[in-house]
Enzyme design. Structure first.
Site, PDB file in Angstrom:
ATOM      1  N   ARG A  98       0.576  -1.321  -0.184  1.00 45.76           N
ATOM      2  CA  ARG A  98      -0.032   0.107   0.100  1.00 45.76           C
ATOM      3  C   ARG A  98       0.803   1.171  -0.165  1.00 45.76           C
ATOM      4  NH1 ARG A  98      -2.860   1.909  -2.878  1.00 45.76           N
ATOM      5  NH2 ARG A  98      -4.060  -0.101  -2.645  1.00 45.76           N
ATOM      6  N   LYS A 133       0.200  25.061  -5.231  1.00 43.03           N
ATOM      7  CA  LYS A 133      -0.999  24.255  -4.438  1.00 43.03           C
ATOM      8  C   LYS A 133      -0.766  23.051  -4.788  1.00 43.03           C
ATOM      9  CE  LYS A 133      -4.102  28.112  -6.149  1.00 43.03           C
ATOM     10  NZ  LYS A 133      -4.919  28.584  -7.136  1.00 43.03           N
ATOM     11  N   LYS A 165       1.535  39.788  -5.436  1.00 39.78           N
ATOM     12  CA  LYS A 165       0.065  39.702  -5.609  1.00 39.78           C
ATOM     13  C   LYS A 165      -0.708  40.730  -5.261  1.00 39.78           C
ATOM     14  CE  LYS A 165      -1.446  35.315  -6.431  1.00 39.78           C
ATOM     15  NZ  LYS A 165      -1.802  33.868  -6.332  1.00 39.78           N
ATOM     16  N   GLU A 194       1.183  39.927 -10.300  1.00 40.09           N
ATOM     17  CA  GLU A 194       0.131  39.566 -10.884  1.00 40.09           C
ATOM     18  C   GLU A 194      -0.913  40.943 -11.126  1.00 40.09           C
ATOM     19  OE1 GLU A 194      -3.010  36.798  -8.659  1.00 40.09           O
ATOM     20  OE2 GLU A 194      -3.432  38.621  -7.853  1.00 40.09           O
ATOM     21  N   ASP A 215      -4.288  37.651 -14.537  1.00 37.91           N
ATOM     22  CA  ASP A 215      -5.067  36.808 -13.482  1.00 37.91           C
ATOM     23  C   ASP A 215      -6.645  37.108 -13.960  1.00 37.91           C
ATOM     24  OD1 ASP A 215      -5.813  35.389 -11.200  1.00 37.91           O
ATOM     25  OD2 ASP A 215      -6.507  37.416 -10.175  1.00 37.91           O
TER      26      ASP A 215
END
Length: 280
Positions: A98, A133, A165, A194, A215
């Site tokens: 596993r 992410k 950002k 951004e 964006d």
């Protein structure tokens, strides 16, 4: 961090989750000296990624287990094909099953979806990028999987490049001030910023950014941005990019398109292990 070290440490943590320094009590149902062979089969078409993680799982559990691969990372594999085979003590194969498949199914899932996005880009020169992410603790592994699928890596973390950002811009006062501050902090580092509209793009060009992230720009605005930029800096499209629209985005001749779904919305590949128990 060196990939070999990352693999060794992540495998150790995964094995510790299962065993916590104790024996595999279910595997103890089988006589210690009994040997077995096994085949790992994919139940769907896939792009392979995770060989070194599988090898390391069995190396740590039992170095005498023999792992024989029929394919290499990055290979396209059809459904129902045998990916690799195992030979060794039955207990060792069962204990490692596993853990090994968890790594293989997850990383191959990332590589497979990346390959699907790259295929949709076709002959476009636009490069597909991943994002931060990622599953905590598996960033380096997932970014390796993106490369196996034909994609490219964005920055690794918060240390190796600027990505300015909306909140950074707000705190600094303006796009120009944010870029000037970045140049003062680390002059040799890439500065990406951004923007949310064409006005922001003009400010970023004037301030001397290296890359501008467009964006959530609609297609017509992306085309307008490419024409306005005229190759002065690199353009990256981000936000609401899917398999349905990435081909059209690539046709605008932007330099990059980043897709968080490559590593965020991971669907594991359907794999199974088939045993052949031996008497011994």
């Amino acid at each position: 961090m060196e990939l070999t070290k990352v693999i060794r440490e992540s495998v150790k943590k995964a094995i510790d989750e299962d065993l916590q320094g104790q024996p595999d009590i279910t595997a103890m149902l089988i006589a210690e000296k009994r040997t077995a062979s096994a085949r790992v089969i994919t139940r769907e078409n896939m792009t392979l990624c995770g060989q070194r993680w599988v090898d390391e799982v069995f190396r740590q559990i039992d170095p005498k287990v023999k792992v024989s691969w029929n394919y290499n990372d990055g290979d396209e594999i059809d459904a129902d094909c045998v990916i690799f085979s195992l030979e060794g003590k039955a207990r060792s194969l069962l204990t490692g099953e596993r853990t090994a498949l968890n790594f293989l199914q997850t990383l191959s899932g990332v590589a497979t979806v990346t390959h699907a996005y790259v295929t949709k880009l076709g002959e476009s020169t636009t490069k597909l990028l991943d994002t931060r992410k990622t599953i905590p603790g598996l960033r380096i592994a997932q970014k390796y999987a993106v490369k196996c699928g034909g994609g490219h890596n964005h920055r690794m973390g918060l240390f190796d490049a600027f990505l300015i950002k909306e909140n950074h811009i707000s705190a600094c006062g303006s796009i120009g001030e944010a870029i000037r501050a970045a140049r003062a902090i680390a002059p040799e580092s890439s500065v990406e910023i951004e923007v949310e509209n064409i006005t922001g793009l003009k400010e970023a060009i004037e301030a001397g950014a290296d890359i501008v992230m467009l964006d959530n720009f609609p297609l017509d605005r992306i085309r307008e941005a490419v024409a306005l930029n005229a190759g002065r800096l690199k353009l990256e499209v981000s936000g609401d990019v899917t398999l349905d629209n990435i081909g059209e985005i690539g046709n605008t001749n932007v330099d990059f398109v980043s897709v968080g779904a490559l590593t965020k919305h991971v669907r594991a590949i359907n794999l199974s292990m088939r045993f052949d128990m031996r008497i011994g």
